[in-house]
Design a protein around this motif. Structure first.
Motif, PDB file in Angstrom:
ATOM      1  N   GLN A 237     -30.215  23.687  -2.836  1.00  0.00           N
ATOM      2  CA  GLN A 237     -30.545  22.199  -3.194  1.00  0.00           C
ATOM      3  C   GLN A 237     -30.607  21.313  -1.887  1.00  0.00           C
ATOM      4  O   GLN A 237     -29.986  21.745  -0.692  1.00  0.00           O
ATOM      5  CB  GLN A 237     -29.352  21.812  -3.796  1.00  0.00           C
ATOM      6  CG  GLN A 237     -29.018  22.488  -5.123  1.00  0.00           C
ATOM      7  CD  GLN A 237     -28.025  21.907  -5.773  1.00  0.00           C
ATOM      8  OE1 GLN A 237     -26.852  21.380  -5.308  1.00  0.00           O
ATOM      9  NE2 GLN A 237     -27.705  22.248  -7.275  1.00  0.00           N
TER      10      GLN A 237
ATOM     11  N   GLN B  69     -24.548  15.398   0.911  1.00  0.00           N
ATOM     12  CA  GLN B  69     -23.991  16.273  -0.137  1.00  0.00           C
ATOM     13  C   GLN B  69     -24.935  17.285  -0.556  1.00  0.00           C
ATOM     14  O   GLN B  69     -26.200  17.116  -0.598  1.00  0.00           O
ATOM     15  CB  GLN B  69     -23.734  15.278  -1.493  1.00  0.00           C
ATOM     16  CG  GLN B  69     -23.093  16.013  -2.630  1.00  0.00           C
ATOM     17  CD  GLN B  69     -22.850  15.433  -3.674  1.00  0.00           C
ATOM     18  OE1 GLN B  69     -23.185  14.360  -3.895  1.00  0.00           O
ATOM     19  NE2 GLN B  69     -22.000  15.842  -4.837  1.00  0.00           N
ATOM     20  N   ARG B  70     -24.619  18.640  -0.572  1.00  0.00           N
ATOM     21  CA  ARG B  70     -25.412  19.751  -0.932  1.00  0.00           C
ATOM     22  C   ARG B  70     -24.817  20.407  -2.075  1.00  0.00           C
ATOM     23  O   ARG B  70     -23.667  21.028  -1.709  1.00  0.00           O
ATOM     24  CB  ARG B  70     -25.631  20.588   0.433  1.00  0.00           C
ATOM     25  CG  ARG B  70     -26.563  21.561   0.034  1.00  0.00           C
ATOM     26  CD  ARG B  70     -27.277  22.369   1.046  1.00  0.00           C
ATOM     27  NE  ARG B  70     -28.210  23.295   0.764  1.00  0.00           N
ATOM     28  CZ  ARG B  70     -29.172  23.809   1.606  1.00  0.00           C
ATOM     29  NH1 ARG B  70     -28.780  23.488   2.918  1.00  0.00           N
ATOM     30  NH2 ARG B  70     -30.145  24.704   1.309  1.00  0.00           N
ATOM     31  N   GLY B  71     -25.298  20.313  -3.199  1.00  0.00           N
ATOM     32  CA  GLY B  71     -24.457  21.155  -4.425  1.00  0.00           C
ATOM     33  C   GLY B  71     -23.380  20.357  -4.464  1.00  0.00           C
ATOM     34  O   GLY B  71     -23.320  18.843  -4.750  1.00  0.00           O
ATOM     35  N   ARG B  72     -22.193  21.051  -4.670  1.00  0.00           N
ATOM     36  CA  ARG B  72     -20.937  20.538  -4.804  1.00  0.00           C
ATOM     37  C   ARG B  72     -20.041  20.123  -3.498  1.00  0.00           C
ATOM     38  O   ARG B  72     -18.663  19.808  -3.534  1.00  0.00           O
ATOM     39  CB  ARG B  72     -20.059  21.121  -5.754  1.00  0.00           C
ATOM     40  CG  ARG B  72     -20.698  21.110  -7.182  1.00  0.00           C
ATOM     41  CD  ARG B  72     -19.563  22.200  -8.156  1.00  0.00           C
ATOM     42  NE  ARG B  72     -20.402  22.217  -9.444  1.00  0.00           N
ATOM     43  CZ  ARG B  72     -19.768  22.832 -10.542  1.00  0.00           C
ATOM     44  NH1 ARG B  72     -18.770  23.335 -10.196  1.00  0.00           N
ATOM     45  NH2 ARG B  72     -20.298  22.822 -11.637  1.00  0.00           N
ATOM     46  N   ARG B  73     -20.836  20.367  -2.535  1.00  0.00           N
ATOM     47  CA  ARG B  73     -19.996  20.377  -1.080  1.00  0.00           C
ATOM     48  C   ARG B  73     -20.557  19.165  -0.178  1.00  0.00           C
ATOM     49  O   ARG B  73     -21.732  18.830  -0.390  1.00  0.00           O
ATOM     50  CB  ARG B  73     -20.106  21.626  -0.480  1.00  0.00           C
ATOM     51  CG  ARG B  73     -19.684  22.880  -1.270  1.00  0.00           C
ATOM     52  CD  ARG B  73     -19.576  23.973  -0.342  1.00  0.00           C
ATOM     53  NE  ARG B  73     -18.470  24.058   0.634  1.00  0.00           N
ATOM     54  CZ  ARG B  73     -17.147  24.418   0.427  1.00  0.00           C
ATOM     55  NH1 ARG B  73     -16.934  24.512  -0.453  1.00  0.00           N
ATOM     56  NH2 ARG B  73     -16.444  24.276   1.608  1.00  0.00           N
ATOM     57  N   TYR B  74     -19.545  18.853   0.559  1.00  0.00           N
ATOM     58  CA  TYR B  74     -19.811  17.730   1.593  1.00  0.00           C
ATOM     59  C   TYR B  74     -20.005  18.264   3.055  1.00  0.00           C
ATOM     60  O   TYR B  74     -19.021  19.008   3.279  1.00  0.00           O
ATOM     61  CB  TYR B  74     -18.869  16.452   1.355  1.00  0.00           C
ATOM     62  CG  TYR B  74     -18.843  15.840  -0.094  1.00  0.00           C
ATOM     63  CD1 TYR B  74     -19.957  14.771   0.047  1.00  0.00           C
ATOM     64  CD2 TYR B  74     -18.276  16.091  -0.962  1.00  0.00           C
ATOM     65  CE1 TYR B  74     -19.762  14.318  -1.405  1.00  0.00           C
ATOM     66  CE2 TYR B  74     -18.030  15.565  -2.219  1.00  0.00           C
ATOM     67  CZ  TYR B  74     -18.979  14.532  -2.299  1.00  0.00           C
ATOM     68  OH  TYR B  74     -19.001  14.043  -3.620  1.00  0.00           O
TER      69      TYR B  74
ATOM     70  N   GLY C 169     -15.620  20.337  -1.185  1.00  0.00           N
ATOM     71  CA  GLY C 169     -15.831  19.752  -2.350  1.00  0.00           C
ATOM     72  C   GLY C 169     -15.032  18.691  -2.884  1.00  0.00           C
ATOM     73  O   GLY C 169     -15.793  17.757  -3.896  1.00  0.00           O
ATOM     74  N   ASP C 170     -14.001  18.052  -2.110  1.00  0.00           N
ATOM     75  CA  ASP C 170     -13.107  16.935  -2.507  1.00  0.00           C
ATOM     76  C   ASP C 170     -13.825  15.694  -1.810  1.00  0.00           C
ATOM     77  O   ASP C 170     -13.842  15.893  -0.522  1.00  0.00           O
ATOM     78  CB  ASP C 170     -11.683  17.130  -2.387  1.00  0.00           C
ATOM     79  CG  ASP C 170     -10.911  16.116  -2.825  1.00  0.00           C
ATOM     80  OD1 ASP C 170     -11.462  15.021  -2.954  1.00  0.00           O
ATOM     81  OD2 ASP C 170      -9.654  16.449  -2.939  1.00  0.00           O
ATOM     82  N   PHE C 171     -14.334  14.843  -2.576  1.00  0.00           N
ATOM     83  CA  PHE C 171     -15.186  13.641  -1.820  1.00  0.00           C
ATOM     84  C   PHE C 171     -13.955  12.665  -1.205  1.00  0.00           C
ATOM     85  O   PHE C 171     -14.033  12.462  -0.072  1.00  0.00           O
ATOM     86  CB  PHE C 171     -15.725  12.727  -2.770  1.00  0.00           C
ATOM     87  CG  PHE C 171     -16.480  11.511  -2.135  1.00  0.00           C
ATOM     88  CD1 PHE C 171     -17.208  11.731  -0.950  1.00  0.00           C
ATOM     89  CD2 PHE C 171     -16.014  10.391  -2.682  1.00  0.00           C
ATOM     90  CE1 PHE C 171     -17.887  10.649  -0.554  1.00  0.00           C
ATOM     91  CE2 PHE C 171     -16.715   8.926  -1.937  1.00  0.00           C
ATOM     92  CZ  PHE C 171     -17.495   9.331  -0.989  1.00  0.00           C
TER      93      PHE C 171
ATOM     94  N   SER D 127     -27.946  11.598  -8.972  1.00  0.00           N
ATOM     95  CA  SER D 127     -28.440  12.135 -10.580  1.00  0.00           C
ATOM     96  C   SER D 127     -29.993  11.903 -10.664  1.00  0.00           C
ATOM     97  O   SER D 127     -30.599  12.695 -11.386  1.00  0.00           O
ATOM     98  CB  SER D 127     -27.444  11.656 -11.739  1.00  0.00           C
ATOM     99  OG  SER D 127     -27.866  10.240 -11.894  1.00  0.00           O
TER     100      SER D 127
ATOM    101  N   TYR E  96     -32.525  14.976 -10.308  1.00  0.00           N
ATOM    102  CA  TYR E  96     -32.404  15.949 -11.076  1.00  0.00           C
ATOM    103  C   TYR E  96     -32.920  15.786 -12.604  1.00  0.00           C
ATOM    104  O   TYR E  96     -32.542  14.610 -12.988  1.00  0.00           O
ATOM    105  CB  TYR E  96     -30.790  16.470 -11.204  1.00  0.00           C
ATOM    106  CG  TYR E  96     -30.348  16.681  -9.814  1.00  0.00           C
ATOM    107  CD1 TYR E  96     -30.395  17.986  -9.405  1.00  0.00           C
ATOM    108  CD2 TYR E  96     -29.544  15.928  -9.124  1.00  0.00           C
ATOM    109  CE1 TYR E  96     -29.959  18.448  -8.032  1.00  0.00           C
ATOM    110  CE2 TYR E  96     -28.917  16.177  -7.844  1.00  0.00           C
ATOM    111  CZ  TYR E  96     -29.132  17.233  -7.558  1.00  0.00           C
ATOM    112  OH  TYR E  96     -28.652  17.632  -6.132  1.00  0.00           O
TER     113      TYR E  96
END
Length: 591
Positions: A3, A16-21, A46-48, A533, A536
């Motif tokens: 992604q 942000q790439r996928g669910r990770r920062y 992955g925790d913002f 979003s 996507y």
């Protein structure tokens, strides 16, 4: 599936790439060899909330490493490599290869260059491996096999922005010098493994303890501007190019086009803001300031007590400057984003800058002769009849409406649509993205699609043949001037009432329908949706868009319509005493 990383809004270096920062800081190209890489990266999970807590400390650490490399390069005898010339001088190549050599020396510590014996990492086996590799490199040098270094040379060129013909003598010199660097690095490590602490009398003179001095050159502000223009030229409309002209003049005349990019910091950006704040309004039109250099125009305006440009205009120019500065940052010429939060306070809220038309004003507008007498009376200027109605019932911009082609009026799944196509060089959509917008049922009832079918039958190219592009490439200039005269003749009162006020009226109607600033509402108006979003999935189905469009209503609008009409789906509906629309309308029997 990979992604693409997306920059997190409000954080210049957080992605942000996928669910990770991930924190990503680009290293200026002239410092990449000193830092050891082209980009500094660190995953924050992955925790913002955690990512926000660790973000600033991580960025500070990375920028500190870059500043340390810059200070080291500024020491006597240490100079930056030339970045301006796409083809470097031999002196630049010597310096780049020396930096490459120093990195190799550091990276070879503890490594086995060849698999020798059962334990290749023993001191003796490692030394034996280096002896074999040294013989191999000497053999390559003896046979002038410079192509053995072509891959590494290409990497170095890409990292430093050099463009060298692989068949040129310069590229051969680069490969030869890199081979010398590798050979000397291997010899240094072998002497260390053999316990020889004295200086090597056979050391290559280019790779001693003293870094060679390259030619001195820096990228300037004028060169950055030229690179920025070259990069954006194909995407700019004529009006966008004109809008950048002022900030470019400020950079050249006030800041100085020969300003080194290394000197651009927050103080520089604040100084630009101060100069812009003194710029007189309409200085290119006023007889007292027209044609004068900017600094002189500012002085004349002060003496004549002329009004200065508004905070909104200042911030507009600063936004464009910010785009130039970020381009320099992303290209590795500027560290950080010194333009962050550089703006002037605007006492006028954005929502108060332009009023929408009230229903009472709309009733006055559509009671004018143009609409009272009907389209047949102005058949040679159909844009005057339809463009205001389309703007009211679609929220489309003037250039989108007036630049519409006949073949861009389409029907999908039984829904009639405007296909507002972004046509670079002809019709520029503000977001650069094409979109499809359903034709509102009220426009159908007014006979708009019959007008479209007549246009299709005529085989003409444009929906409104009476509209031409202006000198800036915009569509509808004469239409909006004509409409502004109508607003003035009617005596309508409000802030900056103009053709664009129809778009504001449409936005208000979206608010009433709970669609304003939603992904669905923004799909109709062509605005950006918040969040990532939008990148996507697929676009909204046209029927979904049509259902949303049918929720747009103007209660109290008295413009004459037939008492009944037919929607896209063939359902007969009535608006008598009620608002117009699709599913929410008073529907009666099927046709």
């Amino acid at each position: 599936m990979n992604q693409n990383p997306t920059r997190v809004e409000g954080h210049d270096y957080l992605y942000q790439r996928g669910r990770r920062y991930v924190v990503r800081v680009q290293v200026p190209r002239e410092l990449r060899l000193a830092v050891g890489r082209g980009e500094l990266k660190k995953s924050l999970g992955g925790d913002f909330l955690r990512a926000k807590r660790e973000y600033h400390a991580t960025v500070a650490e990375f920028l500190g490493r870059i500043d340390a490399a810059r200070r080291q390069s500024a020491e006597p005898g240490l100079h930056t490599i030339s970045r301006n010339a796409l083809v470097p001088s031999n002196a630049d190549i010597d310096t780049a290869c020396y930096d490459h050599f120093r990195l190799m020396v550091a990276n070879l510590r503890g490594k086995a260059i060849m698999e020798v014996g059962d334990n290749p990492y023993s001191r003796e086996n490692r030394a034996q491996g280096y002896r074999a590799m040294i013989e191999n490199q000497i053999d390559a040098y003896y046979h002038e096999a410079w192509n053995t270094m072509s891959v590494q040379a290409d990497w170095l060129c890409g990292d430093l922005g050099w463009q060298i013909d692989p068949k040129s003598e310069t590229f051969e010199y680069l490969c030869r010098t890199m081979l010398r660097a590798r050979l000397q690095a291997y010899r240094n490590e072998l002497r260390r493994l053999e316990g020889k602490m004295s200086d090597d009398p056979d050391t290559d003179p280019l790779f001693t303890s003293r870094r060679p001095k390259p030619t001195i050159a820096t990228t300037t502000l004028c060169q950055l501007k030229e690179k920025f223009e070259e990069e954006r030229e194909d995407r700019w409309s004529p009006s966008t190019r004109k809008n950048y002209a002022i900030i470019f003049r400020v950079l050249e005349e006030i800041c100085g086009g020969d300003t080194p990019l290394a000197t651009i910091d927050r103080k520089f950006c604040r100084d630009v803001r101060t100069q812009l704040s003194s710029l007189p309004a309409n200085y290119q039109k006023s007889a007292a300031t027209r044609g004068r250099p900017i600094a002189e125009a500012i002085e004349v305006a002060k003496k004549l007590n002329m009004p200065t440009i508004s905070p909104a205009t200042i911030n507009s120019h600063l936004t464009k400057l910010g785009a130039v500065i970020r381009f320099g940052r992303d290209g590795g010429w500027i560290v950080g984003n010194p333009m962050a939060d550089i703006e002037v306070p605007d006492p006028v809220d954005p929502s108060d800058k332009r009023d929408p038309f009230t229903v009472e004003q709309l009733n006055l507008i559509f009671a004018c002769d143009t609409w009272e007498r009907g389209l047949d009376t102005i058949a040679d200027r159909p844009s005057r009849y339809w463009a205001p109605l389309i703007a009211l019932y679609s929220g489309a911009r003037l250039t989108e409406i007036c630049g519409q082609r006949v073949d861009e009026m389409v029907t999908e799944d039984g829904v009639h649509l405007f296909h507002f196509v972004h046509r670079p060089g002809d019709r520029h959509i503000k977001t650069g993205k094409s979109r499809k917008v359903p034709v509102h049922p009220d426009l159908i009832a007014l006979g708009f699609w019959d007008f479209v079918k007549d246009a299709q039958a005529s085989k003409r190219d444009h929906l409104f043949p009476d509209v031409k592009r202006d000198k800036l490439g915009k569509w509808g200039d004469h239409t909006t001037k004509w409409f502004s005269r109508q607003v003035k003749a009617l005596g309508l009162k409000g802030r900056n009432l103009s053709f664009h006020s129809f778009r504001h009226s449409f936005e208000d109607a979206l608010r009433e329908a709970d669609l304003h600033d939603t992904p669905l509402g923004n799909a109709l108006t062509g605005r950006w949706s918040a969040g990532v979003s939008k990148n996507y999935g697929t676009r909204y189905p046209v029927k979904k868009l049509y259902e949303a469009m049918c929720r747009v209503r103007y209660p109290g609008l008295n413009y004459l319509l037939p008492p009944t009409g037919y929607g896209h789906d063939g359902v007969r509906w009535s608006h008598r005493g009620e608002v117009r629309g699709g599913p929410a309308c008073h529907r009666s029997d099927m046709r």
